[in-house]
Design a protein around this motif. Structure first.
Motif, PDB file in Angstrom:
ATOM      1  N   PHE A 514     -14.292 -11.561 -25.974  1.00  0.00           N
ATOM      2  CA  PHE A 514     -14.258 -10.785 -26.926  1.00  0.00           C
ATOM      3  C   PHE A 514     -13.038  -9.768 -26.697  1.00  0.00           C
ATOM      4  O   PHE A 514     -12.752  -9.400 -25.326  1.00  0.00           O
ATOM      5  CB  PHE A 514     -15.608  -9.815 -27.188  1.00  0.00           C
ATOM      6  CG  PHE A 514     -15.869  -9.328 -25.763  1.00  0.00           C
ATOM      7  CD1 PHE A 514     -15.795  -8.063 -25.572  1.00  0.00           C
ATOM      8  CD2 PHE A 514     -16.912  -9.928 -25.169  1.00  0.00           C
ATOM      9  CE1 PHE A 514     -16.074  -7.403 -24.437  1.00  0.00           C
ATOM     10  CE2 PHE A 514     -17.512  -9.314 -23.894  1.00  0.00           C
ATOM     11  CZ  PHE A 514     -17.054  -8.028 -23.539  1.00  0.00           C
ATOM     12  N   GLY A 515     -12.399  -9.349 -27.660  1.00  0.00           N
ATOM     13  CA  GLY A 515     -11.358  -8.389 -27.272  1.00  0.00           C
ATOM     14  C   GLY A 515     -10.331  -8.616 -28.549  1.00  0.00           C
ATOM     15  O   GLY A 515     -10.360  -9.277 -29.384  1.00  0.00           O
ATOM     16  N   THR A 545     -11.100  -6.391 -21.707  1.00  0.00           N
ATOM     17  CA  THR A 545     -10.247  -5.305 -20.663  1.00  0.00           C
ATOM     18  C   THR A 545     -11.124  -3.970 -20.926  1.00  0.00           C
ATOM     19  O   THR A 545     -11.233  -3.373 -19.512  1.00  0.00           O
ATOM     20  CB  THR A 545      -8.830  -5.050 -21.617  1.00  0.00           C
ATOM     21  OG1 THR A 545      -8.279  -6.369 -21.859  1.00  0.00           O
ATOM     22  CG2 THR A 545      -8.083  -3.986 -21.019  1.00  0.00           C
ATOM     23  N   LEU A 546     -11.644  -3.428 -21.794  1.00  0.00           N
ATOM     24  CA  LEU A 546     -12.266  -2.292 -21.669  1.00  0.00           C
ATOM     25  C   LEU A 546     -13.687  -2.527 -21.040  1.00  0.00           C
ATOM     26  O   LEU A 546     -14.159  -1.446 -20.295  1.00  0.00           O
ATOM     27  CB  LEU A 546     -12.539  -1.532 -23.004  1.00  0.00           C
ATOM     28  CG  LEU A 546     -11.269  -1.166 -23.809  1.00  0.00           C
ATOM     29  CD1 LEU A 546     -11.689  -0.595 -25.268  1.00  0.00           C
ATOM     30  CD2 LEU A 546     -10.612   0.025 -23.243  1.00  0.00           C
ATOM     31  N   GLY A 548     -14.456  -4.532 -18.855  1.00  0.00           N
ATOM     32  CA  GLY A 548     -14.341  -4.574 -17.342  1.00  0.00           C
ATOM     33  C   GLY A 548     -13.757  -3.425 -16.693  1.00  0.00           C
ATOM     34  O   GLY A 548     -14.201  -2.978 -15.330  1.00  0.00           O
ATOM     35  N   LEU A 549     -13.209  -2.477 -17.289  1.00  0.00           N
ATOM     36  CA  LEU A 549     -12.776  -1.317 -17.095  1.00  0.00           C
ATOM     37  C   LEU A 549     -13.986  -0.186 -16.636  1.00  0.00           C
ATOM     38  O   LEU A 549     -14.106   0.618 -15.633  1.00  0.00           O
ATOM     39  CB  LEU A 549     -11.749  -0.614 -17.839  1.00  0.00           C
ATOM     40  CG  LEU A 549     -11.199   0.875 -17.520  1.00  0.00           C
ATOM     41  CD1 LEU A 549     -10.356   0.700 -15.760  1.00  0.00           C
ATOM     42  CD2 LEU A 549     -10.287   1.510 -18.488  1.00  0.00           C
ATOM     43  N   PHE A 550     -14.663  -0.236 -17.705  1.00  0.00           N
ATOM     44  CA  PHE A 550     -16.006   0.756 -17.676  1.00  0.00           C
ATOM     45  C   PHE A 550     -17.130   0.090 -16.448  1.00  0.00           C
ATOM     46  O   PHE A 550     -17.641   0.953 -16.051  1.00  0.00           O
ATOM     47  CB  PHE A 550     -16.780   0.622 -19.137  1.00  0.00           C
ATOM     48  CG  PHE A 550     -15.913   1.465 -19.946  1.00  0.00           C
ATOM     49  CD1 PHE A 550     -14.927   2.527 -19.747  1.00  0.00           C
ATOM     50  CD2 PHE A 550     -15.805   0.926 -21.395  1.00  0.00           C
ATOM     51  CE1 PHE A 550     -14.322   3.249 -20.671  1.00  0.00           C
ATOM     52  CE2 PHE A 550     -15.066   1.802 -22.221  1.00  0.00           C
ATOM     53  CZ  PHE A 550     -14.256   2.776 -21.849  1.00  0.00           C
ATOM     54  N   THR A 551     -17.331  -1.119 -16.375  1.00  0.00           N
ATOM     55  CA  THR A 551     -18.267  -1.894 -15.830  1.00  0.00           C
ATOM     56  C   THR A 551     -17.608  -1.942 -14.108  1.00  0.00           C
ATOM     57  O   THR A 551     -18.576  -2.084 -13.222  1.00  0.00           O
ATOM     58  CB  THR A 551     -18.723  -3.011 -15.853  1.00  0.00           C
ATOM     59  OG1 THR A 551     -17.646  -3.973 -16.083  1.00  0.00           O
ATOM     60  CG2 THR A 551     -19.271  -2.879 -17.473  1.00  0.00           C
ATOM     61  N   TYR A 602      -8.565 -12.180 -14.485  1.00  0.00           N
ATOM     62  CA  TYR A 602      -8.800 -10.936 -13.522  1.00  0.00           C
ATOM     63  C   TYR A 602     -10.208 -10.362 -13.814  1.00  0.00           C
ATOM     64  O   TYR A 602     -10.814 -10.693 -14.729  1.00  0.00           O
ATOM     65  CB  TYR A 602      -7.556 -10.113 -13.744  1.00  0.00           C
ATOM     66  CG  TYR A 602      -7.699  -9.301 -14.848  1.00  0.00           C
ATOM     67  CD1 TYR A 602      -8.298  -8.020 -14.820  1.00  0.00           C
ATOM     68  CD2 TYR A 602      -7.274  -9.768 -16.040  1.00  0.00           C
ATOM     69  CE1 TYR A 602      -8.344  -7.095 -16.118  1.00  0.00           C
ATOM     70  CE2 TYR A 602      -7.335  -8.831 -17.161  1.00  0.00           C
ATOM     71  CZ  TYR A 602      -7.673  -7.657 -17.282  1.00  0.00           C
ATOM     72  OH  TYR A 602      -7.564  -6.888 -18.273  1.00  0.00           O
ATOM     73  N   GLY A 603     -10.396  -9.323 -12.781  1.00  0.00           N
ATOM     74  CA  GLY A 603     -11.867  -8.750 -12.937  1.00  0.00           C
ATOM     75  C   GLY A 603     -12.958  -9.637 -12.976  1.00  0.00           C
ATOM     76  O   GLY A 603     -13.193 -10.094 -12.009  1.00  0.00           O
TER      77      GLY A 603
END
Length: 764
Positions: A514-515, A545-546, A548-551, A602-603
């Protein structure tokens, strides 16, 4: 060796007969016209300029001779050997009238007329006092038309004088001269003068001069002002009507959204009229909500007439979708002053329709199949010109040959989408383009069953925008694009294969993607007369992206985050597709393509999801190799014992294709092509040695070549390609070029190397 010599001898005999037999069919006393020769004689003109002028003049001579390919006249040859058909049907009649071409006889050439045409053209280009001489050369049964052109010195523009009076229209003309092609020092050219009249008329139309026309402009030429110079004086003809010199404004705007083209007049009741702002809408059944015209029509009451707004409004009405015919008129308003009433007569297409498609397909992986699609559409679903589409499909692909038959593929699914002819956003967005912006929401499901192997359930939903800046530039932004893939019915046979080839497990992994995604497309290929045209499409996909950033997801630390018990994918994927088309002649061109793609997981992810990885090979790729069978890198998929899936995937992709295309006759076109490319992994994989990208990655390119036929039937192009490899990247270095091994006479070589592709449409 004897067989090859015999073949070459036969080919040579055919070519000799082909070239020599055309004249023996000529009527008695006639000569075959083989074309003109034009020589420009003038010591004052530079050699390069003389050569260019001669080339232009040569193209003006009529009639044109019979068409040639490599110095031969195949269409004339076919016409001759077909003979006179006894009836107007059958293969002989078709060959002679559709494929063949009758001889162009020298008796059809009017030397005097062509001589005057060349003289007029040269003088219109500024070569005043041009003289021409015409003659002919006969050789056996062939003749040429020979023209000698002796032009004078080309006249240059000394001064351009535009209307100087104080009238509104004279002032408007002077304001439009900044981009004039008539400039001091330029050569005199009648075509440029005509184009300048059209350009000024177009500029005046954008300033309200609705009734003006280019024929009202007169450009007087004075060639007595200096040595080989002219003055150009632009004036408005005295007989120009007064209204053509005046600016007009818009008065009332009438819209008929349910107009029937079968009616000569429009009859309506006062109750049928709806007043919406500056628009008067006449529609008894309220087919459309009035607000759709706010975003479509650029004119408002008291606006000065503007041709640009006129065309933009028409383009938007046509591109909106629900109208079958769009008609527009401007009439003098019955009010005081210079005013026009605008009328828009819109004929809707049938609101609902159903389309059934049955398609047959084949690919270079030896799969042949068919697919049935049923599509239902509603072109005005919610009275706002929305397009609602619901479709269902089912298909089967059968592996008809290869080392592992029986692994057939069955597909069934459905899709529903809604397209709004406007931006659906929390804030108002305006577009100045003549193309209607669109908002699209889609939801779909597909069930795919690979017999004896596994099944996949795929769900997808997206919401985004599509808009065009102009006819050449298009954007697509999916604000969100969600894909969920879940495997089922994985067989023991497939799991056993995973033990030998762990990369196969990627295919049956659960995937949650999703994205946003974005793509930009530029093309000017619709401009057929240009020698060089281009196509470019660039796209970028972002996933997770978001999230992964938040978690703080990081698979390298063993910290994988799951949603609905599925690890979400996190990656960036970029792909660029650049194409160049060079027109070589009226019926030939050179088409080339370069594809460069890269994906980085990544992530929360170690690898790109299988459906987002890159593949190469097949009918629209490197055609000398089976679909998805190349790479990655120098890895040899044939070393995987008992492997039945050729689907090789990678993180990086480079591909180059070029092909020469030429029309052979009638609807038959030919092509000679060269393809090269490969895919690679970013990181080493012990199960796929040689698959990772290296500094000398170009040494691992697969290269193939071949020939093809295209049957251009206007409504579709049926393409056949026969290709074979020149370079196999999986062979040991130093042995990858396999040109020396080519042997068309060997059945073993043909079976291993020749690849036949059957497809619809051009590969690029």
């Amino acid at each position: 060796m004897k067989s090859k010599s015999l073949s070459y001898g036969l080919i040579l005999i055919v070519l000799i007969c082909w070239g020599c037999s055309n004249t023996k069919y000529l009527p008695k006393g006639e000569l075959l016209y083989v074309g003109p020769k034009v020589e420009v004689e003038d010591s004052i003109i530079k050699r390069k300029e003389r050569k260019a002028l001669a080339s232009e003049l040569k193209g003006l001579v009529r009639p044109k001779p019979n068409s040639k390919i490599l110095g031969l006249r195949p269409k004339l040859w076919i016409y001759n050997i077909a003979g006179e058909p006894k009836k107007e049907k059958g293969i002989r009649h078709w060959l002679r009238t559709k494929v063949g071409e009758p001889p162009v006889l020298f008796s059809q050439v009017d030397l005097e007329y062509n001589s005057s045409v060349l003289q007029n053209y040269a003088e219109n280009r500024g070569y005043f006092k041009t003289r021409t001489e015409a003659d002919s050369t006969r050789r056996k049964k062939k003749a040429t038309a020979d023209f000698k052109v002796m032009p004078g010195v080309q006249y240059k523009i000394r001064e351009v004088i535009f209307p100087q009076d104080s009238s509104e229209i004279a002032e408007a003309i002077r304001r439009a001269t900044r981009r004039s092609a008539l400039k001091k020092g330029n050569p005199y050219d009648l075509d440029v003068i005509k184009a300048e009249r059209e350009r000024i008329d177009s500029r005046l139309k954008e300033r309200g001069f609705y009734f003006f026309g280019p024929d009202y402009l007169l450009i007087k030429v004075d060639s007595t002002v200096g040595k080989h110079e002219v003055d150009l004086r632009m004036t408005i003809k005295p007989e120009t009507p007064q209204r053509a010199k005046e600016i007009f404004k818009i008065n009332d705007i009438f819209i008929y959204p349910n107009y029937s083209i079968k009616l000569d007049t429009v009859v309506y009741n006062p109750a049928d009229i709806t007043q919406h702002g500056d628009f008067t809408i006449i529609d008894s059944v309220e087919t459309f909500k009035p607000f759709i015209f706010d975003r479509t029509l650029y004119f408002k009451k008291d606006d000065i007439y503007n041709r640009k707004d006129h065309n933009l409004s028409l383009n938007r009405l046509v591109n909106m979708g629900p109208f079958q015919f769009v008609k527009n008129e401007f009439r003098l308003a019955e009010v005081e002053g210079n005013y026009l009433d605008a009328y828009y007569f819109l004929t809707p297409s049938p609101k609902k329709s159903i389309r059934v498609e049955l398609a047959g397909k084949t690919n270079s992986a030896n799969y042949t199949g068919t697919e049935l699609t049923v599509n239902w559409s509603n072109r005005n679903a919610f009275r706002g010109a929305e397009l609602l589409q619901i479709s269902g499909f089912g298909g089967i692909e059968v592996q008809v040959s290869g080392q592992n038959k029986g692994f057939n593929v069955y597909r069934v699914g459905s899709e529903a989408s809604v397209i709004w002819p406007r931006f659906i956003t929390p804030f108002e967005v305006h577009s100045a383009s003549g193309f209607v912006p669109r908002t699209k929401a889609t939801i779909s499901y597909e069930y795919q069953n690979r017999e004896k192997l596994y099944s996949l359930n795929s769900f997808r939903g997206s919401f985004g925008y599509l808009w065009k800046e102009d006819i050449t530039k298009e954007h697509q932004l999916n604000v969100t694009d969600i894909t969920f893939v879940s495997p089922t019915n994985v067989t023991d046979l497939y799991r056993q294969q995973i033990v030998d080839n762990p990369s196969l497990e990627k295919v049956i992994e659960k995937q949650l993607i999703f994205g946003p995604s974005y793509s930009y497309t530029f093309t000017n290929t619709m401009r057929k007369r240009r020698k060089h045209t281009f196509y470019y499409k660039g796209s970028v996909d972002l996933s997770g992206t978001l999230a992964g950033l938040f978690t703080g997801a990081n698979i390298k630390k063993g910290d994988t985050i799951k949603l609905f018990d599925v690890p979400f994918s996190q990656f960036v994927r970029i792909e660029n597709d650049f194409r160049h088309y060079m027109r070589l002649g009226q019926n030939s061109s050179l088409a080339s393509r370069v594809i460069v793609g890269a994906g980085l997981a990544y992530g929360n992810s170690r690898d790109l999801p299988f459906i987002k990885q890159f593949f190469i090979g097949g009918t629209n790729s490197v055609r000398a190799f089976r679909a998805r069978s190349i790479g990655p890198g120098s890895h040899d998929p044939q070393t995987e014992e008992n492997s039945f899936l050729p689907d090789q995937s990678g993180d990086l992709k480079f591909e180059f294709n070029t092909e020469y295309r030429a029309k052979l006759f009638s609807v038959v076109h030919g092509a000679v092509f060269l393809d090269a490319g490969n895919i690679w992994l970013l990181n080493k994989n012990p199960n796929q040695p040689g698959a990772e990208i290296k500094k000398d990655f170009l040494k691992e390119l697969a290269v193939g070549t071949g020939v093809g036929l295209r049957f251009d039937l206007s409504f579709l192009v049926l393409r056949t390609d026969l290709a074979f490899p020149l370079r196999k990247p999986y062979l040991p270095e130093g042995e990858r070029w396999v040109g020396d091994d080519i042997n068309f006479g060997s059945s073993g070589w043909r079976k291993e190397n020749l690849v036949f592709n059957l497809a619809i449409g051009y590969p690029f």
